[in-house]
Design a protein around this motif. Structure first.
Motif, PDB file in Angstrom:
ATOM      1  N   ILE A  46       0.819  -1.203   0.000  1.00 16.23           N
ATOM      2  CA  ILE A  46       0.000   0.000   0.000  1.00 16.23           C
ATOM      3  C   ILE A  46       0.858   1.260   0.000  1.00 16.23           C
ATOM      4  O   ILE A  46       0.379   2.339  -0.332  1.00 16.23           O
ATOM      5  N   ASN A  47       2.118   1.138   0.336  1.00 15.41           N
ATOM      6  CA  ASN A  47       2.978   2.329   0.421  1.00 15.41           C
ATOM      7  C   ASN A  47       3.686   2.646  -0.896  1.00 15.41           C
ATOM      8  O   ASN A  47       4.454   3.585  -0.965  1.00 15.41           O
ATOM      9  N   ARG A  48       3.460   1.818  -1.916  1.00 16.38           N
ATOM     10  CA  ARG A  48       4.159   2.040  -3.176  1.00 16.38           C
ATOM     11  C   ARG A  48       3.187   2.353  -4.296  1.00 16.38           C
ATOM     12  O   ARG A  48       2.105   1.790  -4.370  1.00 16.38           O
ATOM     13  N   ILE A  49       3.601   3.258  -5.189  1.00 12.72           N
ATOM     14  CA  ILE A  49       2.812   3.503  -6.388  1.00 12.72           C
ATOM     15  C   ILE A  49       3.126   2.365  -7.339  1.00 12.72           C
ATOM     16  O   ILE A  49       4.247   2.219  -7.810  1.00 12.72           O
ATOM     17  N   ASN A 101      -9.738  10.628   3.317  1.00 14.83           N
ATOM     18  CA  ASN A 101      -9.170  10.839   4.654  1.00 14.83           C
ATOM     19  C   ASN A 101      -9.570  12.186   5.248  1.00 14.83           C
ATOM     20  O   ASN A 101      -8.741  12.909   5.790  1.00 14.83           O
ATOM     21  N   GLU A 135       2.552  10.932  -5.922  1.00 13.94           N
ATOM     22  CA  GLU A 135       1.999  10.543  -4.626  1.00 13.94           C
ATOM     23  C   GLU A 135       0.540  10.143  -4.786  1.00 13.94           C
ATOM     24  O   GLU A 135      -0.173  10.684  -5.622  1.00 13.94           O
ATOM     25  N   ILE A 136       0.108   9.176  -3.971  1.00 13.84           N
ATOM     26  CA  ILE A 136      -1.305   8.791  -3.938  1.00 13.84           C
ATOM     27  C   ILE A 136      -1.772   8.792  -2.485  1.00 13.84           C
ATOM     28  O   ILE A 136      -1.108   8.217  -1.637  1.00 13.84           O
ATOM     29  N   ASN A 137      -2.865   9.470  -2.207  1.00 17.83           N
ATOM     30  CA  ASN A 137      -3.499   9.367  -0.887  1.00 17.83           C
ATOM     31  C   ASN A 137      -4.689   8.431  -1.018  1.00 17.83           C
ATOM     32  O   ASN A 137      -5.548   8.642  -1.878  1.00 17.83           O
ATOM     33  N   GLN A 138      -4.736   7.422  -0.163  1.00 18.80           N
ATOM     34  CA  GLN A 138      -5.797   6.435  -0.280  1.00 18.80           C
ATOM     35  C   GLN A 138      -6.512   6.224   1.030  1.00 18.80           C
ATOM     36  O   GLN A 138      -5.919   6.359   2.089  1.00 18.80           O
ATOM     37  N   MET A 139      -7.778   5.870   0.936  1.00 18.77           N
ATOM     38  CA  MET A 139      -8.530   5.474   2.111  1.00 18.77           C
ATOM     39  C   MET A 139      -9.127   4.098   1.860  1.00 18.77           C
ATOM     40  O   MET A 139      -9.769   3.872   0.834  1.00 18.77           O
ATOM     41  N   LEU A 140      -8.904   3.189   2.798  1.00 20.41           N
ATOM     42  CA  LEU A 140      -9.433   1.828   2.680  1.00 20.41           C
ATOM     43  C   LEU A 140     -10.606   1.639   3.624  1.00 20.41           C
ATOM     44  O   LEU A 140     -10.493   1.916   4.820  1.00 20.41           O
ATOM     45  N   SER A 141     -11.708   1.142   3.094  1.00 20.90           N
ATOM     46  CA  SER A 141     -12.828   0.733   3.939  1.00 20.90           C
ATOM     47  C   SER A 141     -13.039  -0.765   3.748  1.00 20.90           C
ATOM     48  O   SER A 141     -12.731  -1.304   2.696  1.00 20.90           O
TER      49      SER A 141
END
Lengths: 241, 241
Positions: free
Chosen positions: A82-85, A118, A180-186
């Motif tokens: 999840i920390n890598r593009i 987020n 950069e990517i900001n992601q939110m996981l549900s």
């Protein structure tokens, strides 16, 4: 259809039938596939044909045979960092799987596109190309994505071949790399119509991923709202101080 | 129980009854709570009492009143950054919630503890203290964790107060800080007995978090296998090249 002259051999048809059950989730990872005797009985074939069908499944990488125990559906779980593009295509190739993509539809929209990720509201200036795709690994539908791409940054992207990696298109056609990517996981449960792209019938756990991707400081190139099936996908993360 | 001399006022009892429904998930975030008229009818009280009960709920921070629309259960979703070492306690305080912890049990085990995280098998030398806890935000059970702690690094940790932050115990009692955590997230559906710690009855989506924590290069201090309720928890991640 009877005695079709070009019909594939019986053992091959049986193996395809079992593969379809795996792809549709009726046979889940770790479950036993029909035994030689089950196949003989169900398909009315000889034990040679039954054995060949099981061998075909093994050769094609769908099952593992465990001596003295039986034949089991291979675990198809894929882990994504999840920390890598790192796009779906590369992720699957690295996992030794064959990725493919089906474009379900697209829409050109002139309005801005806004999404909260987020707790922060991000707005991408219109016009925007919204695309919907299903992504497969070895023919199994793994995730279903809606992506909103800036047409200011990627003019005419809807005229490109959208059944390939978008990251490759950004790079090769527009010379753009994500920074950069900001992601939110549900965590969600897929039920009813939401199951259709995955060709399964029973509710499955899933990840919903909402994200915003930058190609420069505060410059948004795309946003996403995707669903990854949770029975075949894991997310890996590393936390530091 | 009739006319108990020290019974709290009626409006307070009604508000506790509604709070219990929120805590047990019968009233989900965003759903309307019973209206003044609903309360009058259900609890056979005056409109003053009904109004006071709703006011109490609002004062305690359980609901939002929207003018002309009604009163709705507050969204209790918490976002947790996945790239940072950041315990539950701090996370909740930062989100403006009151964290608490209940120790369900512990076990001392002399054997090594092994767990696979992101495809790699990690082994922590025994003896190990296994603890099970439920963690709450404002009295709502948010996650249920099993943690395996090295007794070599943290001798006698089972004699400490285990209803506080373990990170605080590591730091204050043993002078140990975590340096890195590797985690794997799965999406699961909680059903049956797995719902019990959460005091809900209907299946809910959840995150399963399996992790290994280091306090030095390759030095494992603890491992975890936890379940976060997906209807109240989100994970935030940042990906870079």
């Amino acid at each position: 259809m009877l005695n079709e002259p070009y019909a594939p051999p019986k053992y091959f048809q049986i193996s395809r039938d079992i593969i379809a059950q795996i792809q549709h989730g009726q046979l889940a990872p770790g479950m036993p596939v029909p035994s030689e005797n089950d196949i003989i009985e169900k398909y009315k074939v000889s034990n040679t044909t039954a054995r060949k069908a099981l061998h075909e499944l093994e050769k094609a990488g769908w099952v593992n045979r465990v001596k003295g125990k039986g034949t089991f559906v291979r675990d198809y779980t894929v882990v994504r960092a999840i920390n890598r593009i790192f796009g779906f295509t590369k992720n699957m190739i690295e996992a030794g799987r064959k990725p493919s993509t089906r474009l379900i539809g697209f829409h050109l929209r002139s309005e801005d596109h806004s999404q909260t990720v987020n707790g922060r509201l991000y707005t991408m200036r219109g016009p925007v190309c919204e695309i919907e795709r299903v992504r497969y690994a070895d023919g199994i539908p793994m995730m279903c994505e809606t992506r909103y791409i800036s047409l200011q940054l990627c003019p005419d992207i809807h005229r490109k071949n959208l059944e390939q990696s978008l990251y490759a298109i950004f790079d090769k056609e527009y010379g753009i790399q994500l920074t950069e990517i900001n992601q939110m996981l549900s965590a969600v449960v897929l039920e009813g119509d939401a199951l259709k792209p995955f060709q399964v019938t029973k509710p499955i756990p899933a990840f919903r991923v909402e994200g915003v991707s930058f190609c420069g400081k505060e410059l948004i190139i795309e946003m996403e709202d995707s669903v990854y099936r949770g029975d075949m996908y894991r997310f890996a993360a590393k936390a530091v101080r």
